[in-house]
Design a protein around this motif. Structure first.
Motif, PDB file in Angstrom:
ATOM      1  N   CYS A  52       0.819  -0.825  -0.139  1.00 55.52           N
ATOM      2  CA  CYS A  52       0.078   0.526  -0.480  1.00 55.52           C
ATOM      3  C   CYS A  52       0.849   1.351   0.247  1.00 55.52           C
ATOM      4  CB  CYS A  52      -0.960  -0.100   1.212  1.00 55.52           C
ATOM      5  SG  CYS A  52      -1.803   1.760   1.239  1.00 55.52           S
ATOM      6  N   GLU A  53       0.731   1.832  -0.359  1.00 60.55           N
ATOM      7  CA  GLU A  53       1.071   3.769  -0.932  1.00 60.55           C
ATOM      8  C   GLU A  53       1.028   4.895   0.306  1.00 60.55           C
ATOM      9  OE1 GLU A  53       0.245   4.194  -5.166  1.00 60.55           O
ATOM     10  OE2 GLU A  53       2.343   2.721  -5.703  1.00 60.55           O
ATOM     11  N   ARG A  54      -0.228   4.452   0.758  1.00 65.93           N
ATOM     12  CA  ARG A  54      -0.891   5.212   2.071  1.00 65.93           C
ATOM     13  C   ARG A  54      -1.696   4.396   3.331  1.00 65.93           C
ATOM     14  NH1 ARG A  54      -3.019   8.043  -2.332  1.00 65.93           N
ATOM     15  NH2 ARG A  54      -4.714   7.527  -1.706  1.00 65.93           N
ATOM     16  N   PRO A  61      -3.857  -1.398   5.267  1.00 65.08           N
ATOM     17  CA  PRO A  61      -3.825  -0.984   3.861  1.00 65.08           C
ATOM     18  C   PRO A  61      -4.966   0.338   3.822  1.00 65.08           C
ATOM     19  CG  PRO A  61      -3.968  -3.361   4.028  1.00 65.08           C
ATOM     20  CD  PRO A  61      -4.458  -2.562   5.258  1.00 65.08           C
ATOM     21  N   CYS A  62      -4.777   1.117   2.759  1.00 64.02           N
ATOM     22  CA  CYS A  62      -5.487   2.555   2.469  1.00 64.02           C
ATOM     23  C   CYS A  62      -6.804   1.878   2.198  1.00 64.02           C
ATOM     24  CB  CYS A  62      -5.277   3.669   2.292  1.00 64.02           C
ATOM     25  SG  CYS A  62      -4.889   3.480   0.498  1.00 64.02           S
ATOM     26  N   GLY A  63      -6.913   0.718   0.810  1.00 61.39           N
ATOM     27  CA  GLY A  63      -7.753   0.509   0.097  1.00 61.39           C
ATOM     28  C   GLY A  63      -8.359   1.421  -1.031  1.00 61.39           C
ATOM     29  N   SER A  64      -7.609   2.479  -0.843  1.00 57.89           N
ATOM     30  CA  SER A  64      -8.023   3.423  -2.088  1.00 57.89           C
ATOM     31  C   SER A  64      -6.422   3.489  -2.883  1.00 57.89           C
ATOM     32  CB  SER A  64      -8.580   4.776  -2.010  1.00 57.89           C
ATOM     33  OG  SER A  64      -7.918   5.127  -0.481  1.00 57.89           O
ATOM     34  N   CYS A  65      -5.981   4.019  -2.872  1.00 59.05           N
ATOM     35  CA  CYS A  65      -4.336   3.952  -3.922  1.00 59.05           C
ATOM     36  C   CYS A  65      -4.258   3.160  -4.706  1.00 59.05           C
ATOM     37  CB  CYS A  65      -3.017   4.162  -3.032  1.00 59.05           C
ATOM     38  SG  CYS A  65      -2.893   2.442  -1.983  1.00 59.05           S
ATOM     39  N   CYS A  68      -3.043  -0.714  -3.721  1.00 61.09           N
ATOM     40  CA  CYS A  68      -4.387  -0.898  -3.395  1.00 61.09           C
ATOM     41  C   CYS A  68      -5.698  -1.821  -4.283  1.00 61.09           C
ATOM     42  CB  CYS A  68      -4.860   0.008  -2.127  1.00 61.09           C
ATOM     43  SG  CYS A  68      -4.203  -0.434  -0.415  1.00 61.09           S
TER      44      CYS A  68
END
Ligand SMILES: [Zn+2]
Length: 332
Positions: A52-54, A61-65, A68
């Motif tokens: 994950c990047e954010r 994990p952010c789930g939106s990058c 993800c």
């Protein structure tokens, strides 16, 4: 199984997060323990978090990058999975081959596609053949930076000692019954069904979750009825052919567990004997009964072909009939 981490792995997860904070993550992890305890899910969580990047401050994990999204679609280029491939005839192989491990090492030798971690899950790790394990060892001895190999294994003792010694190990054990029951209920299993399923699964919550499904419960009830009936008038080959026709593996497993439970109940002098099996086992010759149980338990892993299953079930169920029917006659 739902896709949240199982609660009995929460401490291991926190320990990994602390190591990640400190920049001291190992380059190889071996997650070992029985089936049904959430090992694979743990490995996938870790992979998703690393890629994950954010990631959030709490370590999810952010789930939106972009990473993800790619993970969810199953095509993140730095998320690798090594498992059984299909052979040319379309059937899955029964081992992980050296070519697969070499391809993995080649990927690791290149730079990351998205500039971050590269994470491989190898499962079931014990299925690597000797050449594959040796090839992996080379990769483990000279790890590339920002590479994580996660070995997942139900039978990690079958891995060589050298492989094991190169991995940080997480041993996953059955949780306390109270935690398992709470988890089963959270998965939507009724409280009255959770307890017997957990007992039948020897305390393994993931296996209990499978056994608690209505269709499986029905099979378990049929097995209890058949075991009782074999002490009386049931015809052996009819029972065998019914078992062969529908999930013989589950039936044999249920038979082994039901008889173990019945023996425990009888030895504790428990009053309840809803399936009547405690009454049967209490009258049987204990040595014969435990020899039968050992044999049936060993046979669980051997139902691999229809012919073999037929022979094994005939032997096991015939042995059961002889053990309990003889005792019934002797006691009459
Ligand atoms: Zn993300």
């Amino acid at each position: 199984m739902s896709n949240t981490l199982t609660p009995w792995l929460a401490e291991d997860w926190q320990r990994l997060l602390a190591r990640r904070e400190a920049g001291r993550l190992p380059h190889a992890l071996l997650i070992g323990g029985a089936r049904g305890l959430g090992k694979r899910l743990f490995a996938e969580h870790l992979r998703a978090l690393l890629l994950c990047e954010r990631p959030t401050a709490s370590g999810t994990p952010c789930g939106s990058c972009k990473a993800c999204h790619l993970m969810r679609a199953g095509n993140h280029p730095d998320a690798l999975t090594i498992t059984f491939e299909l052979r040319d005839d379309g059937k899955p192989r029964t081992e992980i081959t050296v070519d697969q491990i070499r391809a993995l090492s080649a990927r690791f030798a290149q730079t990351s596609q998205r500039g971050g971690w590269r994470v491989a899950i190898i499962e079931p790790a014990e299925a690597m053949n000797v050449a594959a394990a040796n090839a992996l060892l080379k990769t483990l001895e000279e790890p590339e930076p920002n590479v994580m190999m996660i070995l997942v294994s139900d039978q990690w003792l079958r891995l060589s000692a050298t492989i094991r010694s190169r991995c940080q190990r997480i041993d996953v054990r059955e949780p306390e019954p109270a935690q398992s029951l709470a988890w089963l209920i959270a998965q939507g299993i009724a409280a009255k069904d959770a307890e017997p399923a957990l007992a039948l699964a020897d305390g393994n919550p993931g296996e209990a979750l499978v056994l608690a499904r209505p269709e499986q419960r029905q099979i378990v009830n049929e097995v209890a009825r058949d075991l009782g009936a074999l002490a009386g008038k049931a015809v052996l080959i009819e029972v065998v052919s019914r078992w062969l026709a529908n999930d013989p593996g589950l039936r044999l497993r249920a038979a082994v567990q039901l008889v173990a439970q019945a023996i425990r109940r009888a030895s504790l002098g428990a009053e309840s004997d809803a399936d009547g099996l405690s009454g049967l086992t209490a009258r049987a010759d204990f040595r014969k009964l435990s020899a039968w149980w050992d044999q049936a338990n060993r046979a669980r892993g051997q139902l691999d072909t229809p012919l073999r299953s037929d022979l094994i079930l005939t032997e096991i169920l015939g042995g059961w009939r002889d053990t309990v029917a003889a005792s019934t006659n002797a006691g009459a």
